[in-house]
Design an enzyme around this catalytic site. Structure first.
Site, PDB file in Angstrom:
ATOM      1  N   GLU A  63     -41.100 -11.560 -48.750  1.00 16.56           N
ATOM      2  CA  GLU A  63     -40.382 -11.605 -47.467  1.00 16.56           C
ATOM      3  C   GLU A  63     -38.878 -11.691 -47.697  1.00 16.56           C
ATOM      4  O   GLU A  63     -38.092 -11.057 -46.972  1.00 16.56           O
ATOM      5  CB  GLU A  63     -40.826 -12.819 -46.640  1.00 16.56           C
ATOM      6  N   GLU A 100     -50.199 -16.627 -47.559  1.00 15.83           N
ATOM      7  CA  GLU A 100     -50.335 -17.506 -46.384  1.00 15.83           C
ATOM      8  C   GLU A 100     -51.815 -17.655 -46.008  1.00 15.83           C
ATOM      9  O   GLU A 100     -52.283 -18.756 -45.688  1.00 15.83           O
ATOM     10  CB  GLU A 100     -49.528 -16.945 -45.212  1.00 15.83           C
TER      11      GLU A 100
END
Ligand code: 1HE
Length: 260
Positions: free
Chosen positions: A134, A114
């Protein structure tokens, strides 16, 4: 604000390149809240001489993402604010004062991807690998990845990465658009720094247009995009520096475009 997990060095003859390095190699540069806030603070307070930045990670890995040891007992409201804190920090990277070039190596995973995706250019060495664990940790991206990563590689690839735990190696990553440059192991920083020096030599208004106007134009309907483009073009070309650069070319003083 000082934080021993991040380092800022200002380099270049005119102090024009900021080298920002995550310095938490023992934890694979995992991003705890303090480090996320420090990233935000650093991009908000870059010296005005800086024209481009390199973002690097110390040790074998660029960044292992969210510091999982802090993922404790947050309730829904706290989780929301935590994600918004990441958004605010990475927004300062993407829409900060200067273009940012990420020097990637080793793990670029979870929040690390990210962070990398908020940068403007990504240079990856051959040791780089990309993943979004995740999915397997029972959580979701929260650092802007759901917006930025599909814009790099497409929603279908991101979905696959999160559903199946797929890991992309450096070559596959470059092929699908995770990085714009793929370089031999150990050379990502040098390449990123060389690019930063080149970027720092551009007219500041052109760089501003590229990091602030282009991504917004790309999100606009075509008709509005054409209009915004015309506005930005008019502002950029009216700068005295633009006139000088064009004169330099016409009078044979500026470099031609060279086939590499
Ligand atoms: C960590 C973290 C971390 C390492 N949070 N402590 N990210 C992940 O799920 C990735 C988790 N990390 C890994 O899969 C591996 O550590 C790596 C592939 C990145 C590197 O492997 P390796 O063998 O070099 O290192 P290691 O032995 O696994 O880790 C070294 C130490 O770093 C160890 O601590 P130690 O005290 O036992 O030495 C690890 O616990 C620690 N460490 N990664 C905390 N991430 C805005 S939302 C974003 C959501 C996410 O980013 S989720 C994905 C999180």
């Amino acid at each position: 604000m000082t934080n021993s997990d991040i380092q800022l060095e200002i380099k270049g003859d005119h102090q024009e390149v900021a080298v920002i390095r995550l310095t938490r190699p023992a934890k694979r540069n995992a991003l705890n809240d303090g480090l996320v806030l420090a990233i935000r603070n650093l991009f908000e307070t870059l010296p005005t001489t800086v024209r481009a930045a390199v973002l690097d990670g110390e040790g074998e890995h660029f960044c292992a993402g969210l510091d999982l040891s802090e993922l404790s007992e947050r309730d829904a409201g706290q989780g929301l604010h935590h994600s918004r804190m990441w958004h605010a920090a990475l927004e300062r990277v993407q829409y900060g004062p200067v273009p940012v070039i990420a020097a990637l190596h080793g793990a670029v995973v979870g929040g690390g991807l990210e962070l990398a995706s908020a940068c403007h250019i990504r240079v990856a060495d051959e040791s780089t690998f990309y993943a979004l664990p995740e999915g397997s940790r029972g959580i979701f991206v929260g650092g802007g990845g759901a917006v930025r990563i599909p814009r790099l590689i497409g929603a279908a690839r991101m979905t696959d990465m999160m559903l199946t735990g797929r890991v992309y190696d450096a070559h596959e990553g470059e092929r699908v658009g995770m990085a714009q440059y793929l370089v031999p192991k150990g050379t990502a920083f040098d390449k990123a720094y060389a690019l930063a020096q080149r970027v720092a030599g551009n007219a500041p208004l052109t760089n501003y247009a590229l990091i602030h106007a282009l991504p917004r134009i790309a999100e606009q309907p075509a008709d509005q995009g054409f209009f915004t483009e015309a506005m930005m073009a008019a502002i950029a070309q009216s700068a005295p520096e633009a006139k000088q650069r064009v004169r330099d070319f016409l009078e044979g003083r500026a470099a031609k475009v060279q086939k590499s």
